[in-house]
Each structure stands twice: as C-alpha cells, then as structure tokens.
Design a protein around this motif. Structure first.
Motif, PDB file in Angstrom:
ATOM      1  N   PRO A  40       0.829  -1.211   0.000  1.00 21.93           N
ATOM      2  CA  PRO A  40       0.000   0.000   0.000  1.00 21.93           C
ATOM      3  C   PRO A  40       0.860   1.256   0.000  1.00 21.93           C
ATOM      4  O   PRO A  40       2.043   1.181   0.346  1.00 21.93           O
ATOM      5  CB  PRO A  40      -0.799  -0.121   1.297  1.00 21.93           C
ATOM      6  N   PRO A  41       0.280   2.387  -0.378  1.00 28.03           N
ATOM      7  CA  PRO A  41      -1.155   2.633  -0.524  1.00 28.03           C
ATOM      8  C   PRO A  41      -1.688   2.172  -1.881  1.00 28.03           C
ATOM      9  O   PRO A  41      -1.002   2.257  -2.890  1.00 28.03           O
ATOM     10  CB  PRO A  41      -1.259   4.151  -0.385  1.00 28.03           C
ATOM     11  N   GLN A  42      -2.908   1.722  -1.881  1.00 27.22           N
ATOM     12  CA  GLN A  42      -3.544   1.218  -3.091  1.00 27.22           C
ATOM     13  C   GLN A  42      -3.680   2.289  -4.165  1.00 27.22           C
ATOM     14  O   GLN A  42      -3.659   1.983  -5.351  1.00 27.22           O
ATOM     15  CB  GLN A  42      -4.926   0.630  -2.764  1.00 27.22           C
ATOM     16  N   ALA A  43      -3.836   3.545  -3.761  1.00 23.81           N
ATOM     17  CA  ALA A  43      -3.986   4.645  -4.718  1.00 23.81           C
ATOM     18  C   ALA A  43      -2.636   5.104  -5.261  1.00 23.81           C
ATOM     19  O   ALA A  43      -2.581   6.001  -6.091  1.00 23.81           O
ATOM     20  CB  ALA A  43      -4.709   5.820  -4.071  1.00 23.81           C
ATOM     21  N   GLY A  44      -1.561   4.512  -4.807  1.00 20.04           N
ATOM     22  CA  GLY A  44      -0.237   4.838  -5.311  1.00 20.04           C
ATOM     23  C   GLY A  44       0.414   5.986  -4.570  1.00 20.04           C
ATOM     24  O   GLY A  44      -0.199   6.665  -3.749  1.00 20.04           O
ATOM     25  N   ALA A  45       1.681   6.174  -4.859  1.00 20.09           N
ATOM     26  CA  ALA A  45       2.458   7.302  -4.335  1.00 20.09           C
ATOM     27  C   ALA A  45       2.479   8.352  -5.433  1.00 20.09           C
ATOM     28  O   ALA A  45       2.920   8.073  -6.550  1.00 20.09           O
ATOM     29  CB  ALA A  45       3.870   6.857  -3.979  1.00 20.09           C
ATOM     30  N   HIS A 123       5.183   1.219 -12.226  1.00 21.86           N
ATOM     31  CA  HIS A 123       4.169   0.269 -11.753  1.00 21.86           C
ATOM     32  C   HIS A 123       4.898  -1.030 -11.433  1.00 21.86           C
ATOM     33  O   HIS A 123       5.505  -1.634 -12.311  1.00 21.86           O
ATOM     34  CB  HIS A 123       3.105   0.040 -12.820  1.00 21.86           C
ATOM     35  N   HIS A 124       4.845  -1.441 -10.167  1.00 24.82           N
ATOM     36  CA  HIS A 124       5.508  -2.658  -9.694  1.00 24.82           C
ATOM     37  C   HIS A 124       4.436  -3.684  -9.357  1.00 24.82           C
ATOM     38  O   HIS A 124       3.430  -3.338  -8.731  1.00 24.82           O
ATOM     39  CB  HIS A 124       6.290  -2.389  -8.412  1.00 24.82           C
ATOM     40  N   SER A 125       4.646  -4.939  -9.728  1.00 28.27           N
ATOM     41  CA  SER A 125       3.683  -5.976  -9.355  1.00 28.27           C
ATOM     42  C   SER A 125       4.359  -7.341  -9.347  1.00 28.27           C
ATOM     43  O   SER A 125       5.379  -7.556  -9.991  1.00 28.27           O
ATOM     44  CB  SER A 125       2.497  -5.999 -10.321  1.00 28.27           C
TER      45      SER A 125
END
Length: 133
Positions: A40-45, A123-125
């Motif tokens: 998190p955060p889910q909304a991103g940095a 975007h990291h996943s």
C-alpha cells in the motif's frame, strides 16, 4: 541512442535501490512521479515526496539480504516519451528458494525534460499465484 540512455538510467536506479542509495533512486524522477507499488497505498504514491517516503522500509528489508536483480529489460523510446518494462528477481534467499520462477514486474513511463530522460510513472507488481496459470 535514447534506448541506451534509458536502459542505463533504469539499471543505475536498480543498483541504487539494491544499495539503499536514496539520492540516486530519486535522481531521475519527475516531481510529479506516480508509482503503483506492491505494498500500500492502493492509490499509489503521487509526487516525489510520496515516492521518497516509500523507500526507507524497502531499504531496511533489502539490507537483510534480499535480491533486486534486473533479469530482463526492454525499452521503447520516441522523441520525448518512452516506456520500458523489466523483470527482476526480488526476494529474500528463502523467497527465491521457495519461488524460483517468481519475478517482480516493473513498467516505467518516461518523458524527456530539459534534454534528459526522467521517470514519470512506475508500476511494480508480482503475479497473483492464487490464480490458475
């Protein structure tokens, strides 16, 4: 030429991330960078200050012996925008032993500002291993 510059920028960033070198991690990012990360955060940095704040916890984890190795990197560049994707081995020795094929996936969006390439989006996943292949 642009592809080579961007490749070097991303490889420099990855080495700095592994080493805990925050100044170099931040150096080639825009002030309005947006990062969607695994934790998190889910909304991103959003913005360089929020991006900055995501790194200390990662550096602490990394210092315990985790890997952060670029295994594959592909870059596509236009005159003033570019994107790249990378696959990294990112995990502790135990993580890597338990999941040897797991890869951190990163996508970068870049733009040229004042004659130099800068990262505007990351975007990291990790793959969701609970889903069928």
């Amino acid at each position: 030429m642009a592809e080579k510059e961007i490749r070097e920028l991303i490889e420099r960033w990855a080495v700095a991330a592994h080493a805990g070198d925050l100044d170099t991690v931040l150096a080639d990012h825009t002030d309005d960078v947006v990062m969607f990360d695994v934790p998190p955060p889910q909304a991103g940095a959003r913005g360089i200050e929020a991006y900055h704040a995501t790194w200390p916890g990662f550096f602490e984890w990394q210092a315990r012996g985790a890997t952060f190795d670029v295994l594959e990197l592909d870059v596509t560049a236009g005159a003033d925008v570019a994107f790249a994707w990378a696959l990294l081995r990112c995990g502790t020795e135990e993580d890597n032993a338990a999941h040897p094929d797991r890869r951190l996936r990163i996508t970068f969006g870049l733009r040229k500002e004042d004659g130099r390439w800068r990262v505007a989006h990351e975007h990291h996943s990790f793959p969701d291993e609970s889903l069928p292949a």
